[in-house]
Scaffold this motif. Structure first.
Motif, PDB file in Angstrom:
ATOM      1  N   VAL A 404     -24.746 -18.320 -34.060  1.00  0.00           N
ATOM      2  CA  VAL A 404     -24.854 -16.993 -34.646  1.00  0.00           C
ATOM      3  C   VAL A 404     -26.323 -16.591 -34.777  1.00  0.00           C
ATOM      4  O   VAL A 404     -26.717 -15.481 -34.416  1.00  0.00           O
ATOM      5  N   SER A 405     -27.153 -17.512 -35.289  1.00  0.00           N
ATOM      6  CA  SER A 405     -28.573 -17.209 -35.442  1.00  0.00           C
ATOM      7  C   SER A 405     -29.219 -16.945 -34.080  1.00  0.00           C
ATOM      8  O   SER A 405     -30.033 -16.025 -33.938  1.00  0.00           O
ATOM      9  N   ARG A 406     -28.866 -17.768 -33.092  1.00  0.00           N
ATOM     10  CA  ARG A 406     -29.435 -17.577 -31.744  1.00  0.00           C
ATOM     11  C   ARG A 406     -29.053 -16.200 -31.187  1.00  0.00           C
ATOM     12  O   ARG A 406     -29.892 -15.503 -30.621  1.00  0.00           O
ATOM     13  N   HIS A 407     -27.787 -15.814 -31.366  1.00  0.00           N
ATOM     14  CA  HIS A 407     -27.334 -14.522 -30.852  1.00  0.00           C
ATOM     15  C   HIS A 407     -28.060 -13.369 -31.552  1.00  0.00           C
ATOM     16  O   HIS A 407     -28.497 -12.411 -30.899  1.00  0.00           O
ATOM     17  N   ARG A 408     -28.177 -13.460 -32.866  1.00  0.00           N
ATOM     18  CA  ARG A 408     -28.836 -12.391 -33.609  1.00  0.00           C
ATOM     19  C   ARG A 408     -30.299 -12.245 -33.202  1.00  0.00           C
ATOM     20  O   ARG A 408     -30.805 -11.130 -33.026  1.00  0.00           O
ATOM     21  N   LEU A 409     -31.004 -13.388 -33.037  1.00  0.00           N
ATOM     22  CA  LEU A 409     -32.415 -13.310 -32.687  1.00  0.00           C
ATOM     23  C   LEU A 409     -32.605 -12.777 -31.266  1.00  0.00           C
ATOM     24  O   LEU A 409     -33.508 -11.967 -31.011  1.00  0.00           O
ATOM     25  N   ARG A 410     -31.748 -13.207 -30.344  1.00  0.00           N
ATOM     26  CA  ARG A 410     -31.860 -12.682 -28.983  1.00  0.00           C
ATOM     27  C   ARG A 410     -31.626 -11.175 -28.946  1.00  0.00           C
ATOM     28  O   ARG A 410     -32.261 -10.464 -28.158  1.00  0.00           O
ATOM     29  N   THR A 411     -30.731 -10.698 -29.787  1.00  0.00           N
ATOM     30  CA  THR A 411     -30.490  -9.255 -29.857  1.00  0.00           C
ATOM     31  C   THR A 411     -31.740  -8.532 -30.349  1.00  0.00           C
ATOM     32  O   THR A 411     -32.109  -7.469 -29.828  1.00  0.00           O
ATOM     33  N   VAL A 412     -32.387  -9.122 -31.361  1.00  0.00           N
ATOM     34  CA  VAL A 412     -33.613  -8.512 -31.885  1.00  0.00           C
ATOM     35  C   VAL A 412     -34.728  -8.575 -30.847  1.00  0.00           C
ATOM     36  O   VAL A 412     -35.450  -7.590 -30.622  1.00  0.00           O
ATOM     37  N   LEU A 413     -34.893  -9.737 -30.182  1.00  0.00           N
ATOM     38  CA  LEU A 413     -35.958  -9.886 -29.194  1.00  0.00           C
ATOM     39  C   LEU A 413     -35.789  -8.926 -28.019  1.00  0.00           C
ATOM     40  O   LEU A 413     -36.780  -8.473 -27.429  1.00  0.00           O
ATOM     41  N   ALA A 414     -34.549  -8.612 -27.685  1.00  0.00           N
ATOM     42  CA  ALA A 414     -34.308  -7.680 -26.585  1.00  0.00           C
ATOM     43  C   ALA A 414     -34.838  -6.289 -26.908  1.00  0.00           C
ATOM     44  O   ALA A 414     -35.113  -5.490 -26.005  1.00  0.00           O
ATOM     45  N   GLN A 415     -35.001  -5.998 -28.195  1.00  0.00           N
ATOM     46  CA  GLN A 415     -35.492  -4.683 -28.610  1.00  0.00           C
ATOM     47  C   GLN A 415     -37.009  -4.651 -28.776  1.00  0.00           C
ATOM     48  O   GLN A 415     -37.585  -3.590 -29.039  1.00  0.00           O
ATOM     49  N   VAL A 416     -37.663  -5.803 -28.639  1.00  0.00           N
ATOM     50  CA  VAL A 416     -39.108  -5.889 -28.875  1.00  0.00           C
ATOM     51  C   VAL A 416     -39.918  -4.998 -27.929  1.00  0.00           C
ATOM     52  O   VAL A 416     -40.797  -4.253 -28.387  1.00  0.00           O
ATOM     53  N   PRO A 417     -39.710  -5.047 -26.596  1.00  0.00           N
ATOM     54  CA  PRO A 417     -40.542  -4.213 -25.706  1.00  0.00           C
ATOM     55  C   PRO A 417     -40.489  -2.726 -26.065  1.00  0.00           C
ATOM     56  O   PRO A 417     -41.530  -2.056 -26.111  1.00  0.00           O
ATOM     57  N   GLU A 418     -39.292  -2.223 -26.342  1.00  0.00           N
ATOM     58  CA  GLU A 418     -39.164  -0.809 -26.676  1.00  0.00           C
ATOM     59  C   GLU A 418     -39.888  -0.489 -27.980  1.00  0.00           C
ATOM     60  O   GLU A 418     -40.582   0.540 -28.094  1.00  0.00           O
ATOM     61  N   ARG A 419     -39.761  -1.395 -28.982  1.00  0.00           N
ATOM     62  CA  ARG A 419     -40.463  -1.154 -30.259  1.00  0.00           C
ATOM     63  C   ARG A 419     -41.970  -1.227 -30.074  1.00  0.00           C
ATOM     64  O   ARG A 419     -42.723  -0.451 -30.699  1.00  0.00           O
TER      65      ARG A 419
END
Length: 601
Positions: A404-419
């Protein structure tokens, strides 16, 4: 389970409930039930449930039953037989008479609950009509009170119906319409004498409908002895699968299913999910548990008002709802593009029900996923589904908290370039530089801590223990150290001897504890209810006098028997000792009682 056919505009070509026939007939489909000459209130109920075209068994059986004829129906679950006998049964009942007028016998408690819920949904438009399910493994008190209030329709298992007859809490002398549902299964399970006895206590003039998947000699004898010139109707079961749905199963003991479900939902890529449960009570409990865990969830069952159902389904469509927990009855005709995952919280009782459930995803060429939770001893039910659907389900491992933690962090990291492209990061760079300048932590360590905080991981010992189960836990025989969440600071965890199987609910538990223990409601914290027991967190520690008084209090006719929680009972060390959570706990209860009798700790 209700098996009415959905409206043509929402029908899935692969669904077993989809009406057949040319597309040109769609505009006239609404006349399907009108042609059956149902009373106006029941036609309104059918419309409110969103159904327009009767299934073949309904078209054949309903007219004869409305005429007062006895009917033998050869049909399996999934063909629409519940409505085929349920609607005519309600038409025969007089709501103004507070006596039992309709009786349905079913072989199992699960089927009794499903049929009662379906008939209740049909009766929603009929004022003053009460439907009650009576079955073993549940306290007599609530059932007796419902009968004393004048329920007009009783759906029950033969054994419990006989028990109520012996206790004089159920009288059948006013029965107008009786049904034997899955008659062959009832006789196979040894209920032949009970069925004979029950029918002999009903009026000779009553109407009888008998539904059975097969017609062995024993069924023919029942028909010959108890039916008058019966009309025979027969339909072939419709069986199909949804090829665009990836299907799997996971072995999860019941007490771990809510935590396992939350982790499955937390790691899915689906935009929306539907979770199927068997009863309305389960829908409410599972839905509330998911909301408590931070998921945007709602529940519907057959007794939810149509306007509320439409509002909830609308939220599912517009993306403001992630998870819908539903019974089979409530999900009929549901077609939402966003549903990419179906979770069967328990094994569907019939393969046809399984096909209907997973058909809520993978529709109109879209892909979907379905996972079914089974208990350690339910592999036979799984094989029946595989045999009927001609598909082999792959075994899936329940996601771990780490997943669960891995999935949540990967979701957040996927948004990093746009942010990063949006800018305005100077403040954060400055604060991070100041923190690193203190020399207490490396940049990589700081990034890891921030990541853990982002996904809600507060470190070891902070996770609720019911979140820790995975498939590997069962295989290795090393389950979690406790069945409920870790007590909050200042609270003590106590075990009480009532659970779901005794009809225990949080309000009744709180009332018993506060009333006998001299406590306030705010002194009672988290309550975790399991099959045969519950864990309750209470502020501080109870005195011996409070323990004695609370222990004598009763919920569902059963003493609380409260004691400090010492972790899982039974002490099993191998896989065989962990194969059934409830059985292990019962074994542990006996061991614990024996130790106390010899003065051991």
């Amino acid at each position: 389970m209700t098996d009415l056919a959905p409206a043509p505009d929402t029908a899935d070509p692969q669904s077993p409930d989809t009406p057949t026939g040319p597309a040109e007939a769609a505009p006239a489909a609404r006349n399907g039930f009108d042609a059956l000459d149902l009373p106006e209130a029941l036609r309104s109920a059918v419309d409110a449930l969103g159904f327009t075209s009767p299934s073949p068994i309904q078209e054949q059986a309903i007219p004869s039953l409305l005429e007062g004829r006895d009917v033998i129906g050869v049909a399996q679950t999934g063909t629409g037989k519940t409505a085929a006998f349920g609607l005519p049964l309600l038409a025969a009942v007089d709501p103004s008479v507070r006596e039992v007028q309709g009786l349905v016998l079913a072989p199992t408690r699960e089927l009794a609950m499903q049929v009662a819920e379906a008939i209740s949904s049909f009766a929603a438009s009929v004022g003053g009509l009460d439907v009650i399910a009576v079955y073993g493994g549940s306290p007599y008190g609530p059932q007796e009170r419902a009968l004393s209030r004048g329920a007009q329709v009783v759906v029950g298992t033969p054994g419990r119906v006989m028990d109520h007859m012996r206790r004089a809490t159920l009288k059948l002398d006013m029965v107008r319409f009786a049904v034997l549902d899955e008659a062959d299964e009832m006789l196979r399970m040894g209920f032949a004498e009970d069925v004979e006895e029950i029918l002999s206590h009903s009026p000779a003039a009553r109407q009888l409908a008998l539904f059975s998947a097969t017609m062995p000699p024993a069924i023919r004898r029942v028909a010959t002895e108890h039916m008058k010139d019966p009309v025979r109707v027969s339909v072939s079961p419709q069986s199909s699968t949804v090829s665009s749905v990836k299907q799997s199963y996971a072995v999860v003991p019941f007490r771990h299913r809510t935590g396992a479900l939350a982790r499955v939902l937390a790691t899915t890529e689906a935009k929306a999910a539907i979770v199927f449960v068997r009863t309305r009570a389960a829908a409410e409990e599972v839905g509330a548990a998911l909301i408590e865990r931070g998921l945007i969830a709602a529940s519907i069952s057959g007794d939810v008002a149509q306007k509320d159902r439409e509002r909830i389904v609308g939220r599912l469509r517009d993306g403001s709802l992630q998870v819908l927990v539903a019974t089979d009855v409530a999900a009929r005709g549901l077609d939402v593009d966003r549903i990419g995952l179906v979770v069967n919280f328990d094994v569907p009782r019939e393969p046809e029900a399984y096909v209907h459930r997973i058909g809520r995803t993978g529709r109109a060429g879209r892909s979907g996923e379905a996972i079914t939770f089974i208990g350690p001893h339910e592999r036979r039910a799984l094989k029946n589904i595989e045999r009927a659907t001609k598909q082999t389900l792959a075994e899936a491992e329940v996601p771990s908290p780490r997943d669960v933690s891995r999935h949540r962090l990967r979701t957040v990291l996927a948004q990093v370039p746009e942010r990063a492209q949006r800018g305005r990061l100077e403040l954060y760079r400055e604060l991070i530089a100041e923190f690193l300048a203190e020399g207490t932590m490396e940049a990589s360590e700081l990034a890891a801590v921030l990541a853990a905080m982002t996904v809600g991981d507060d470190g070891p010992g902070t996770r609720p223990e019911d979140e820790e189960f995975t498939g590997a836990t069962l295989a290795g025989g090393q389950g979690p150290r406790g069945g409920g969440p870790k007590p909050e600071h200042g609270y003590t965890s106590y075990r009480i001897g009532v659970g779901h199987s005794h009809g225990a609910r949080p309000p009744s538990i709180v009332g018993a504890i506060t009333g006998e223990g001299g406590l306030d409601g705010k002194d009672v914290g988290k309550i975790s209810i399991f099959g045969n027991f519950a864990l309750v967190q209470i502020r501080g520690e109870l005195t011996e006098d409070q323990l004695a008084r609370i222990g004598r209090a009763r919920v569902g006719g059963r003493a609380l028997r409260i004691a400090p929680d010492t972790g899982p009972r039974g002490g099993g060390k191998g896989p065989a000792q962990r194969r059934d959570g409830d059985r292990s706990r019962r074994r542990g209860d006996r061991v614990d009682a024996k130790r106390k009798s010899f003065g051991r700790p």
